[in-house]
Design a protein around this motif. Structure first.
Motif, short mmCIF file in Angstrom:
data_model
loop_
_atom_site.label_atom_id
_atom_site.label_comp_id
_atom_site.label_asym_id
_atom_site.label_seq_id
_atom_site.Cartn_x
_atom_site.Cartn_y
_atom_site.Cartn_z
N THR A 32 85.52 63.62 74.03
CA THR A 32 83.52 64.69 74.44
C THR A 32 82.52 64.51 73.29
O THR A 32 81.71 64.37 73.48
CB THR A 32 84.37 66.29 74.45
OG1 THR A 32 85.63 66.25 75.52
CG2 THR A 32 83.51 67.10 75.78
N ALA A 33 83.06 65.31 72.29
CA ALA A 33 81.77 64.85 71.17
C ALA A 33 81.13 64.07 71.63
O ALA A 33 79.50 63.54 71.33
CB ALA A 33 82.09 65.28 70.27
N GLU A 34 82.00 62.65 71.10
CA GLU A 34 81.61 61.62 71.39
C GLU A 34 80.25 60.92 72.70
O GLU A 34 79.24 60.97 72.59
CB GLU A 34 82.45 60.16 71.89
CG GLU A 34 81.98 59.17 70.90
CD GLU A 34 83.07 57.71 71.66
OE1 GLU A 34 82.80 56.57 71.31
OE2 GLU A 34 83.69 58.16 71.58
N GLN A 35 81.12 61.90 73.82
CA GLN A 35 80.22 61.94 75.37
C GLN A 35 78.76 62.30 75.26
O GLN A 35 78.05 62.32 75.19
CB GLN A 35 80.45 61.81 76.33
CG GLN A 35 81.89 60.56 76.63
CD GLN A 35 82.59 61.55 77.56
OE1 GLN A 35 81.97 63.10 78.60
NE2 GLN A 35 83.43 60.74 78.09
N GLU A 36 78.81 63.27 74.85
CA GLU A 36 77.67 65.12 73.66
C GLU A 36 76.39 63.76 73.30
O GLU A 36 75.34 63.96 73.04
CB GLU A 36 78.05 65.65 73.21
CG GLU A 36 77.71 66.64 73.48
CD GLU A 36 77.60 67.56 72.57
OE1 GLU A 36 76.79 68.73 71.97
OE2 GLU A 36 78.47 67.93 73.25
N VAL A 37 77.12 63.05 72.23
CA VAL A 37 76.16 62.53 71.33
C VAL A 37 75.69 61.45 72.11
O VAL A 37 74.58 60.59 71.52
CB VAL A 37 77.04 61.67 69.70
CG1 VAL A 37 76.23 61.40 68.96
CG2 VAL A 37 77.67 62.95 68.88
N HIS A 38 76.45 60.43 72.71
CA HIS A 38 75.68 59.53 73.08
C HIS A 38 74.54 60.18 74.40
O HIS A 38 73.58 59.25 74.76
CB HIS A 38 76.58 58.32 74.28
CG HIS A 38 77.51 57.26 73.53
ND1 HIS A 38 77.00 56.09 73.39
CD2 HIS A 38 78.16 57.65 72.95
CE1 HIS A 38 77.95 55.35 72.56
NE2 HIS A 38 78.44 56.32 71.82
N GLN A 39 75.25 60.60 74.62
CA GLN A 39 73.94 61.08 76.12
C GLN A 39 72.32 61.87 75.05
O GLN A 39 71.97 61.27 75.75
CB GLN A 39 74.76 62.32 76.58
CG GLN A 39 73.81 63.07 77.84
CD GLN A 39 74.36 64.11 78.49
OE1 GLN A 39 75.30 64.55 78.69
NE2 GLN A 39 73.66 64.72 79.18
#
Length: 148
Positions: A32-39
């Motif tokens: 979840t954090a990874e997707q947020e950072v990517h976005q």
């Protein structure tokens, strides 16, 4: 600055600054954090990239802002040109960003996908690290005359 909000958000330890790029590494953080950072990185970097002629390149384990046309393949091309035609060369990598290098070394050396799980690749060989990769490197050292 392209990195100021990264510093302010406390993810500075994930930022790698290179001569031709900035990379935010996301491997090791939860999905979840990874997707947020990517976005968030994409939203911030894409307009900047378009404005000044850079490119944003997502990959498994991070996202990169880099000079357009400069990638691992162009680095391999430069090194191979400097080494000359008779040099033996191999390139090992595990990520999608290594595909440019695998294509660049094709016919001039050996491309090695070094990762535990196989995926479609332009590499010539797949080795599972660390054992298979270490065996290959030891054999390369012996064959090249570097081992005593």
């Amino acid at each position: 600055a392209p990195t100021q909000w990264i510093i302010e958000d406390g993810i500075r330890e994930h930022l790698e600054e290179k001569p031709a790029s900035l990379t935010v590494h996301t491997s090791g953080i939860d999905e979840t954090a990874e997707q947020e950072v990517h976005q968030r990185v994409s939203q911030f970097w894409r307009p900047l990239a378009e404005k000044i002629g850079l490119e944003v390149h997502p990959f498994s384990g991070g996202i990169e802002l880099r000079v357009r046309g400069v990638d691992k393949g162009s680095a391999v091309d430069t090194i191979l040109e400097e080494m000359g035609r008779d040099a033996a060369a191999a390139y090992a990598g595990d990520d999608l960003t290594d595909e440019d290098a695998f294509r660049a070394i094709k016919g001039r050396g050996l491309g090695i996908l070094a990762r535990k799980e196989f995926r479609s690749t332009a590499a010539d060989l797949w080795l599972k690290p660390p054992e298979e990769l270490l065996e290959f490197l030891n054999a390369w050292l012996v064959v090249s005359g570097g081992a005593q």
